[in-house]
Design an enzyme around this catalytic site. Structure first.
Site, PDB file in Angstrom:
ATOM      1  N   ASP A  75       0.800  -0.680  -5.910  1.00 45.36           N
ATOM      2  CA  ASP A  75       1.900  -0.732  -6.873  1.00 45.36           C
ATOM      3  C   ASP A  75       3.202  -1.013  -6.135  1.00 45.36           C
ATOM      4  O   ASP A  75       3.575  -0.289  -5.206  1.00 45.36           O
ATOM      5  CB  ASP A  75       2.000   0.604  -7.616  1.00 45.36           C
ATOM      6  CG  ASP A  75       3.151   0.635  -8.603  1.00 45.36           C
ATOM      7  OD1 ASP A  75       2.912   0.324  -9.785  1.00 45.36           O
ATOM      8  OD2 ASP A  75       4.285   0.970  -8.197  1.00 45.36           O
ATOM      9  N   TYR A 123      11.924  -2.541  -5.472  1.00 48.10           N
ATOM     10  CA  TYR A 123      11.608  -1.888  -4.200  1.00 48.10           C
ATOM     11  C   TYR A 123      11.966  -2.778  -3.014  1.00 48.10           C
ATOM     12  O   TYR A 123      11.985  -2.299  -1.870  1.00 48.10           O
ATOM     13  CB  TYR A 123      10.118  -1.545  -4.110  1.00 48.10           C
ATOM     14  CG  TYR A 123       9.585  -0.611  -5.163  1.00 48.10           C
ATOM     15  CD1 TYR A 123      10.427   0.044  -6.065  1.00 48.10           C
ATOM     16  CD2 TYR A 123       8.216  -0.384  -5.272  1.00 48.10           C
ATOM     17  CE1 TYR A 123       9.919   0.887  -7.030  1.00 48.10           C
ATOM     18  CE2 TYR A 123       7.697   0.463  -6.236  1.00 48.10           C
ATOM     19  CZ  TYR A 123       8.548   1.092  -7.120  1.00 48.10           C
ATOM     20  OH  TYR A 123       8.040   1.921  -8.081  1.00 48.10           O
ATOM     21  N   LYS A 163       6.823  -5.026 -10.850  1.00 48.89           N
ATOM     22  CA  LYS A 163       7.728  -4.732 -11.966  1.00 48.89           C
ATOM     23  C   LYS A 163       8.987  -5.577 -11.900  1.00 48.89           C
ATOM     24  O   LYS A 163       9.507  -5.846 -10.805  1.00 48.89           O
ATOM     25  CB  LYS A 163       8.128  -3.249 -11.952  1.00 48.89           C
ATOM     26  CG  LYS A 163       6.966  -2.283 -11.806  1.00 48.89           C
ATOM     27  CD  LYS A 163       7.441  -0.850 -11.658  1.00 48.89           C
ATOM     28  CE  LYS A 163       6.363   0.032 -11.094  1.00 48.89           C
ATOM     29  NZ  LYS A 163       6.101  -0.195  -9.663  1.00 48.89           N
ATOM     30  N   HIS A 200      10.660  -2.529 -15.619  1.00 47.32           N
ATOM     31  CA  HIS A 200      10.831  -1.271 -14.895  1.00 47.32           C
ATOM     32  C   HIS A 200      11.517  -0.179 -15.696  1.00 47.32           C
ATOM     33  O   HIS A 200      11.381   1.010 -15.402  1.00 47.32           O
ATOM     34  CB  HIS A 200      11.609  -1.532 -13.597  1.00 47.32           C
ATOM     35  CG  HIS A 200      11.247  -0.632 -12.476  1.00 47.32           C
ATOM     36  ND1 HIS A 200      11.152  -1.052 -11.170  1.00 47.32           N
ATOM     37  CD2 HIS A 200      10.953   0.686 -12.444  1.00 47.32           C
ATOM     38  CE1 HIS A 200      10.809  -0.037 -10.393  1.00 47.32           C
ATOM     39  NE2 HIS A 200      10.693   1.031 -11.142  1.00 47.32           N
TER      40      HIS A 200
END
Length: 294
Positions: free
Chosen positions: A44, A49, A70, A109
Site C-alpha cells: 500500500d 507518501y 492513492k 485519499h
C-alpha cells in the site's frame, strides 16, 4: 497469508498488506523487499507518501503483487490546490508510471478537497480511469457517510472499498454499518494506534502514551504481542489490514496472525474500548477527523 477479502465491485484483495506511510522514497525499497521476503501479498502506497517510485523500483522484475495507491486530492485548508478532473486523471496515470504496473486499487485519499463539486469531479476521473484500464478497481479513503451518499446521489459507480482509521479505540460503527449495507469493503489503517509507542516521534494526534491494560491483558492471555492482538482483532472483524514497520522482527510478527484466534470474551473486552476518536491526522491536542470534512 493467501486469504482474500471481497471488494464491492466483485474483485478481491489480500487481507494483509504492507503499509509504507512515512517511509522515505530512498528507504522504501528495502522495506518493500523485506515485506516480499516475508510473503506479504499486498503493498500500500500513495501519491501523498512521495514514495511510489521507490516502491515501483523494488517491485520491478518481481512476480506480480497486489498494489494499492492513492490520489492526493489537495486540501485548500492546508493551502493546497484541489485536483480537478483533468489533474486527477494525470495523477492516476503518473502513479501507474511510477509504480511500473497497473494499480489493483486506486483510492481518493480523503474527502477534504473543498466540497461536493470537487469530490465528484475527482471521482468521475477515477471512474473513467478504471474504464480506460489505467487502474483495476477504485475506492476512497477517509470518506464519511455523507461523502459516500454524494457519489451515490450523482449516479456514479459505488466505491469498491473505503480505507479508514479503524482499531479498538476508533470503531466507527455507524459508518461501517452503512458501508456493509452498500457492499463497500473496509480496509483498516493505523491498526496499532492504541499502542503506547505508535508513531512515536512522528506527527499524529496521539497524546496518551500509557499502556492499555485491556490490550496488555489480552496479549498476555494469548501469548502474543499487543500489536498481534490489534491486528488479529481487525482480521476477525472482517477488515483488511496494512501494518508497517522497518524492523525485520516486527515485519515477521505482524503477519504471524493465523496461529491463534481471539475468544469471544476478549473480543468483547476489546470492543468495549471504543471512543470513536481518530488520531492519525492532526497533532496532539488538535485531532482532525477527515470523515467529517465539509
Amino acid at each position: 497469508m493467501d486469504s482474500r477479502m471481497p471488494l464491492g465491485d466483485g474483485t478481491s484483495m489480500p487481507v494483509i498488506g504492507f503499509g509504507t506511510y512515512q517511509v522515505k522514497n530512498e528507504d522504501v525499497g528495502a522495506c518493500v523487499t523485506l515485506a516480499l521476503d516475508n510473503q506479504y501479498p499486498h503493498i500500500d502506497t500513495a501519491e501523498g507518501y512521495d514514495n511510489e517510485a521507490g516502491v515501483g523500483a523494488a517491485l520491478a522484475g518481481k512476480p506480480p503483487i497486489y498494489i494499492t495507491t492513492k490520489l492526493w486530492p489537495g486540501n485548500p485548508d492546508w493551502g493546497q490546490t484541489p485536483k480537478t478532473y483533468e489533474t486527477t486523471v494525470a495523477a492516476c496515470k503518473a502513479s501507474k508510471e511510477k509504480l511500473g504496473a497497473t494499480p489493483d486499487l486506486y483510492l481518493i485519499h480523503g474527502p477534504f478537497s473543498g466540497g461536493p463539486e470537487t469530490r465528484l469531479a475527482q471521482w468521475r476521473a477515477c471512474v473513467d480511469c478504471k474504464k480506460e484500464g489505467v487502474v483495476k478497481s477504485i475506492g476512497v479513503s477517509n470518506f464519511g457517510v455523507r461523502h459516500l451518499e454524494e457519489l451515490e446521489a450523482a449516479g456514479l459507480e459505488r466505491p469498491a472499498a473505503n480505507q479508514l482509521e479503524i482499531h479498538p479505540y476508533c470503531q466507527q460503527p455507524e459508518l461501517l454499518a452503512y458501508m456493509k449495507r452498500k457492499n463497500i469493503a473496509c480496509i483498516a489503517y493505523s491498526s496499532l494506534m492504541p499502542l503506547a509507542n505508535w508513531r512515536e516521534g512522528m506527527q499524529s494526534a496521539k497524546a496518551d502514551r500509557t499502556e492499555d491494560p485491556v490490550i496488555a491483558a489480552a496479549a498476555a492471555k494469548l501469548g502474543v504481542s499487543q500489536a498481534q492482538v490489534l491486528l488479529r482483532w481487525a482480521l476477525q472483524k472482517g477488515y483488511a489490514i496494512l501494518p508497517k514497520s522497518t524492523s525485520e522482527a516486527r515485519v515477521k510478527a505482524n503477519c504471524d496472525l493465523f496461529g491463534f484466534s481471539i475468544d469471544d470474551a476478549t473480543m468483547a473486552a476489546l470492543d468495549g474500548l471504543n471512543k470513536n476518536e481518530p488520531r492519525a491526522f492532526g497533532k496532539p491536542g488538535s485531532p482532525y477527523d477527515p470523515t467529517a470534512a465539509p
